[in-house]
Design an enzyme around this catalytic site. Structure first.
Site, short mmCIF file in Angstrom:
data_model
loop_
_atom_site.label_atom_id
_atom_site.label_comp_id
_atom_site.label_asym_id
_atom_site.label_seq_id
_atom_site.Cartn_x
_atom_site.Cartn_y
_atom_site.Cartn_z
N LYS A 56 0.82 -1.22 0.00
CA LYS A 56 0.00 0.00 0.00
C LYS A 56 0.85 1.27 0.00
CE LYS A 56 -0.95 -0.21 4.96
NZ LYS A 56 0.02 0.73 5.48
N ARG B 87 -7.26 3.91 10.95
CA ARG B 87 -7.09 2.49 11.25
C ARG B 87 -8.19 1.99 12.18
NH1 ARG B 87 -1.23 2.20 9.81
NH2 ARG B 87 -0.50 0.10 10.14
N ARG C 182 11.21 -9.09 4.17
CA ARG C 182 11.29 -7.69 3.75
C ARG C 182 12.54 -7.00 4.30
NH1 ARG C 182 6.35 -3.43 4.25
NH2 ARG C 182 6.61 -3.59 6.49
N ARG D 137 12.79 -3.95 9.37
CA ARG D 137 12.00 -3.11 10.27
C ARG D 137 11.76 -3.84 11.58
NH1 ARG D 137 6.95 -0.44 7.13
NH2 ARG D 137 5.96 -0.97 9.10
N ARG E 105 -0.19 -6.95 14.09
CA ARG E 105 -0.61 -5.93 13.12
C ARG E 105 -1.73 -6.46 12.22
NH1 ARG E 105 4.95 -5.13 10.61
NH2 ARG E 105 4.11 -3.49 9.28
#
Ligand code: AMP
Length: 220
Positions: free
Chosen positions: A13, A88, A122, A154, A165
């Site tokens: 996104k 959110r 990632r 991250r 999450r």
């Protein structure tokens, strides 16, 4: 035009939101990027929010809402903006509805299985690009193709934080879609495809006709 991009972690996104903003001259607003900037620079806000972000929890709504309110009032947002990572939950949507009118909403659909697979490999760069160890490796191991800086993982891409999450996304964010569905401004696109193909779907459903290339080959 004011646009929201929704999608689970790993759906790309951020990449898509940036592309739309860049190709259509809109401001790009990522609450995650704003928070990471404050954490990295150890500002007062950064020190306050770090404990939430690293474990994958939401930063308290009062803080988040204040930041978004300030950001949307900046002059570059007058032409329109693309929101990534906000709202959110219900309280954030309520606040947003008092400060801006949203014209279009995109939901990037991705299975949890694929999201977990993507996030586990990632690698991020401080310039904002991201890579994947298997699906989209950098040309030189551990180094950003674009700026030459060292890539890192991250903090919130660890398995526990990812699970948290995704759970928050399903429980608190997905219920917001109904509001936009009723307004007939919500569009779903398939996030399992390549970046360029996802982007083309978005341009089509938004009725935009960009002549620009994506110019990006990174996953996020
Ligand atoms: P993102 O880059 O959008 O995945 O956001 C990274 C992290 O920043 C999230 O896991 C939260 O800890 C925090 N964050 C980002 N956006 C919000 C938001 N709208 N409300 C609360 N916390 C947020």
């Amino acid at each position: 035009m004011n646009i929201i991009i929704f999608g689970p972690q790993g759906s790309g996104k951020g990449t898509q939101a940036e592309l739309i903003a860049r190709n259509h001259g809109l401001a790009y607003i990522s609450t995650g990027d704003i928070f990471r900037y404050h954490i990295k620079n150890k500002t007062d806000l950064g020190q306050e929010i770090e404990k939430y972000v690293t474990v994958g929890q939401l930063v308290p709504d009062e803080l988040t809402n204040e930041i978004v309110k300030d950001r949307i009032r900046q002059p570059d947002c007058v032409v329109g903006f693309v929101l990534d990572g906000y709202p959110r939950n219900k309280l954030q949507l309520e606040l947003l509805n008092t400060i801006a009118e949203i014209n279009q909403v995109i939901v990037i659909k991705l299975s949890d299985e694929e999201a977990i697979k993507r996030l586990s490999g990632r690698l991020a760069c401080k310039c904002g690009l991201s890579y994947h160890l298997i699906f989209n490796p950098p040309k030189k191991e551990g180094i950003c193709n674009h700026c030459g800086e060292k890539l890192f993982r991250r903090d919130d891409d660890n398995p526990q934080a990812v699970e948290k999450r995704l759970a928050i996304y399903h429980q608190e964010t997905e219920p917001l879609f109904d509001f936009f569905k009723q307004k007939r401004i919500l569009h779903e696109v398939d996030g399992h495809l390549a970046i360029e193909a996802v982007y083309q779907q978005i341009e089509t459903v938004l009725g935009l006709n960009s002549k620009n290339e994506t110019g990006l080959h990174q996953n996020s």
